[in-house]
Structures are given as C-alpha cells and as structure tokens.
Write a protein that holds these residues in place. Structure first.
Motif, PDB file in Angstrom:
ATOM      1  N   LYS A 155      -9.665  18.084  55.462  1.00  0.00           N
ATOM      2  CA  LYS A 155      -8.423  18.202  55.789  1.00  0.00           C
ATOM      3  C   LYS A 155      -7.368  17.308  55.687  1.00  0.00           C
ATOM      4  CE  LYS A 155     -10.305  16.772  60.302  1.00  0.00           C
ATOM      5  NZ  LYS A 155     -10.756  17.096  61.783  1.00  0.00           N
ATOM      6  N   ILE A 156      -6.183  17.687  55.517  1.00  0.00           N
ATOM      7  CA  ILE A 156      -5.172  16.737  54.752  1.00  0.00           C
ATOM      8  C   ILE A 156      -3.939  17.437  55.297  1.00  0.00           C
ATOM      9  CG2 ILE A 156      -4.574  17.558  52.563  1.00  0.00           C
ATOM     10  CD1 ILE A 156      -5.341  13.962  53.685  1.00  0.00           C
ATOM     11  N   SER A 157      -2.790  16.614  55.536  1.00  0.00           N
ATOM     12  CA  SER A 157      -1.394  16.967  55.910  1.00  0.00           C
ATOM     13  C   SER A 157      -0.517  15.864  55.778  1.00  0.00           C
ATOM     14  CB  SER A 157      -1.389  17.294  57.563  1.00  0.00           C
ATOM     15  OG  SER A 157      -0.236  18.034  57.806  1.00  0.00           O
ATOM     16  N   TRP A 158       0.517  16.147  55.078  1.00  0.00           N
ATOM     17  CA  TRP A 158       2.074  15.401  55.027  1.00  0.00           C
ATOM     18  C   TRP A 158       2.647  15.495  56.247  1.00  0.00           C
ATOM     19  CZ3 TRP A 158       3.842  17.158  49.601  1.00  0.00           C
ATOM     20  CH2 TRP A 158       3.129  16.268  48.460  1.00  0.00           C
ATOM     21  N   ALA A 159       2.593  16.399  56.802  1.00  0.00           N
ATOM     22  CA  ALA A 159       3.589  16.587  57.980  1.00  0.00           C
ATOM     23  C   ALA A 159       2.894  17.400  59.176  1.00  0.00           C
ATOM     24  CB  ALA A 159       5.017  17.121  57.735  1.00  0.00           C
ATOM     25  N   MET A 160       3.076  17.135  60.410  1.00  0.00           N
ATOM     26  CA  MET A 160       2.450  17.930  61.245  1.00  0.00           C
ATOM     27  C   MET A 160       3.119  17.694  62.836  1.00  0.00           C
ATOM     28  SD  MET A 160      -1.353  16.462  61.624  1.00  0.00           S
ATOM     29  CE  MET A 160      -1.645  14.586  61.770  1.00  0.00           C
ATOM     30  N   HIS A 161       2.845  18.612  63.822  1.00  0.00           N
ATOM     31  CA  HIS A 161       3.075  18.181  65.058  1.00  0.00           C
ATOM     32  C   HIS A 161       1.862  17.738  65.826  1.00  0.00           C
ATOM     33  CE1 HIS A 161       7.235  19.441  64.996  1.00  0.00           C
ATOM     34  NE2 HIS A 161       7.045  20.554  64.495  1.00  0.00           N
ATOM     35  N   MET A 162       1.120  16.531  65.440  1.00  0.00           N
ATOM     36  CA  MET A 162       0.132  16.209  65.994  1.00  0.00           C
ATOM     37  C   MET A 162       0.012  14.439  65.619  1.00  0.00           C
ATOM     38  SD  MET A 162      -2.370  16.753  67.985  1.00  0.00           S
ATOM     39  CE  MET A 162      -1.909  18.238  68.236  1.00  0.00           C
ATOM     40  N   ASP A 163      -0.787  13.946  66.452  1.00  0.00           N
ATOM     41  CA  ASP A 163      -0.750  12.236  66.106  1.00  0.00           C
ATOM     42  C   ASP A 163      -1.977  12.152  64.918  1.00  0.00           C
ATOM     43  OD1 ASP A 163      -2.730  13.144  68.089  1.00  0.00           O
ATOM     44  OD2 ASP A 163      -2.900  11.138  68.969  1.00  0.00           O
ATOM     45  N   THR A 164      -2.870  12.936  65.159  1.00  0.00           N
ATOM     46  CA  THR A 164      -4.211  12.408  64.195  1.00  0.00           C
ATOM     47  C   THR A 164      -4.711  13.715  63.867  1.00  0.00           C
ATOM     48  OG1 THR A 164      -5.992  11.227  63.633  1.00  0.00           O
ATOM     49  CG2 THR A 164      -5.398  11.961  65.813  1.00  0.00           C
TER      50      THR A 164
END
Length: 360
Positions: A242-251
């Motif tokens: 799983k990978i993300s450049w941006a999200m509403h989460m700390d980790t």
C-alpha cells in the motif's frame, strides 16, 4: 582497473546535482561530460557545479561516443529506457535512477542489453545502504522468523505530492507507485531474497491529485496518488502492498514480516507531511516471539550511523567499476519490482487479478 574512472551524467535536473556532488567527493574519478536534451542546460549545469573540464552535449548519444567507464542516468522516467540501453550498447556501465523504467517491457529490454553488453546495470535504491536494511535482511534470512508467509509493506504521506514530470502518465508511467512505492517493494523483497511475483490484485485512485483543493496542477494530474495490492509471491508468500502520496491519515502502518516462529515489525524514520515512506531510514524495529511459552516483544536496536545514503549509492557504483564486480543493485533483480508495479496498474485498470509473466 582504470586509473581514473571517467563518468558521464545524462540529464541535468535536481537528482543529477546529487550525483555530481557524490562523484566530486571521490578520488581518482572525473566527470567528463554532461548531456541534456534541452539546449544549453548541460552547459549551465557544468558551470553551476564547477565541472570545468566536462564537455556539454544536447544529445546523449554524442556523450556516449566518448571514452567513458560509466554513466549516471538522471533523466525523467520516460527516458530511462532509451538512454540506459544506448549506454549499455556503447559499452558503458549504467547507474539508472529509480524507477527503473516506465513499462515492464522497457525494463526487460534494459536487462537484456546489460546481458548482451557484459556491462552492469544498477538501479538507484539508496535506502539499501542503510545498515539497518542489511540487519532486517539478516533477521529475515536467518530463519529465526520460521516460515515467512505474509509481509505487509508500503507507506503513506499525509501530504507529499510532487508535480511536473512526476504527474504525467507519458513521462512518469506511474505516480506514487513508481516514485516512492518502488522503495517499499525493494525493502520487503530484498529482505525476502527477491522471490518471483506471480499474481496481483490491486486498486488505485487519485482523488487528491485531481482536486485543486489539494494540488495546484490538478488539471494535468494523470497518475495515481494512492494504491493498494495483494501480491502472491513464489514460496507461498503473500505481500500486502500500500502506498499514498496524500491521505487523511497519519500513517498506513508499519512494515511487517509474519513468520511461523516470530514476527518482525519495522517503522520508517522521519516526521512531518512528507515522511512515513521507505525512501529514508529506519525508525524502530521489534521482534515478536515466544519465550518459555510467553508472548514476548523484543526491541531490536536501531543502528545509528552518519552515512549519506545517496553518496554511498554513487560510491558503490564507482567502486564496482574500479573492482570489476557485479552491479550492486542488479537490474535483473529490480525487474521483479517493476513487474509488480506493472501488475498493479494493469489490475487496477481491469478491476481483476492479473498474472505476472516474465521471460526466463
């Protein structure tokens, strides 16, 4: 063994400056040429980096006519394939920046060119040079975890979306998967010994990148900013990625290796909106195991070091040329990394599990 290693740099953007800086710290090495397809840019780079003895070229093929031992390929992703293959065909060793290429077929072609030429193709995963990464691999390979059957890796930035060439499908090939996800894959797959990927079932999205509230170039954002995949590997191992450049989460959580005898949990170092991914160092490590029948958690001490990991990557490439040894991070190995990214994109596009097929 050459008395003085002669290096060319292809591409003169920001990452090329890091390569030049690392090379300039090495003795018996000379940067003799820089090429960039934008007229005048190579000469400007030479002037700024004070490489006064270096020649400037607008066509990398002219640079490759020089007597060179190796080249750093620092172009945008879309040009990794052509420049690397041309360099290998010209008899030069190649250090190519990550991701290896835009498509899987391009990576296959690059590996074939290296094999034909007898020259090394090494890929720029500098986190490998953190001694903690070596420790993780040592623990996983030692057998103390037992049979490793499940691995979870990846990471996420609360906010950390680049722009420019990084968000163009044509120029970059992929978004977060290729930019930072390849590091996460390398971290896990290297520890496992790079088992062959078999199938991928994936989902991707770009809700943040295409929203002008979150990205100033939303109108031309063409790649994924989030992705998740379940990957089957040879040896009956499942990898949750799983990978993300941006999200509403700390980790998006730690990297975990689950084994029949013990489990290893690893968190990345760093803090802030651009942290939380495996493009840097290790924050903490814990071993979960049983002692005398009791559930036990043991802290694995993180190795403190003052290494500049990027410099170590470049230094190792130069040393491999000097000592006539194999590629430090072999393109034939990273082909599996690229195959997974390709599988993720194909699976997400078709909304079904796909098979990974690689040449023997």
């Amino acid at each position: 063994m050459p008395e003085t290693i002669r290096i060319g740099i292809i591409g003169s953007g920001g990452i090329a400056r890091a390569h030049a800086s690392a090379y300039k710290k090495l003795s018996n090495l000379e940067i003799v040429a820089v090429a960039d397809s934008i007229e005048g840019k190579a000469q400007a780079f030479i002037d700024q980096e004070q490489l006064h003895a270096a020649a400037a070229f607008d066509d990398h093929r002219k640079l490759l006519e020089l007597e060179l031992d190796g080249v750093s390929v620092c172009t945008p992703n879309f040009a990794h394939h052509e420049t690397s293959v041309n360099a290998l065909n010209a008899g030069k060793h190649v250090l190519v920046e990550k991701p290896m290429s835009v498509t899987l077929d391009q990576s296959i072609d690059m590996v074939a060119a290296a094999k034909r030429s007898g020259k090394m193709l090494t890929v720029g995963f500098q986190p490998r040079y953190d001694p903690n990464m070596s420790l993780i691999k040592e623990i996983v390979q030692s057998g103390q975890l037992g049979k490793v059957y499940f691995v979870e890796t990846g990471g996420g930035r609360r906010r950390g979306m680049p722009g420019g060439t990084f968000i163009s499908k044509e120029l970059a090939g992929a978004g977060a998967m290729a930019d930072i996800g390849c590091y996460s894959l390398d971290m896990a797959l290297n520890a496992l010994g790079y088992p062959k990927p078999l199938t991928v079932s994936a989902y991707t999205s770009n809700y943040f990148g295409t929203n002008p509230k979150y990205h100033r170039e939303a109108d031309c954002f063409e790649v994924e900013d989030f992705g998740v995949a379940m990957i089957r590997l040879e040896g009956d191992i499942v990898l949750n990625y799983k990978i993300s450049w941006a999200m509403h989460m700390d980790t998006l959580g730690a990297t975990m290796f689950l084994g029949t005898d013990a489990g290893l949990k690893v968190t990345p170092a760093g803090s802030g909106p651009w942290s939380g991914v495996w493009d840097g160092s290790v924050g903490s490590m814990s071993l979960f195991h049983d002692v005398a029948g009791q559930n036990t958690q043991t802290t694995v001490p993180v190795i403190q070091h003052g290494l500049n990991l990027f410099d170590e990557k470049v230094k190792d490439f130069a040393a491999a040329i000097r000592d006539n040894r194999p590629a430090p991070i072999d393109g034939a190995e990273i082909l599996y990394n690229q195959a997974i990214i390709d599988g993720v994109l194909r699976s997400a596009a078709t909304k079904r599990e796909v098979t990974i097929e690689l040449p023997e």
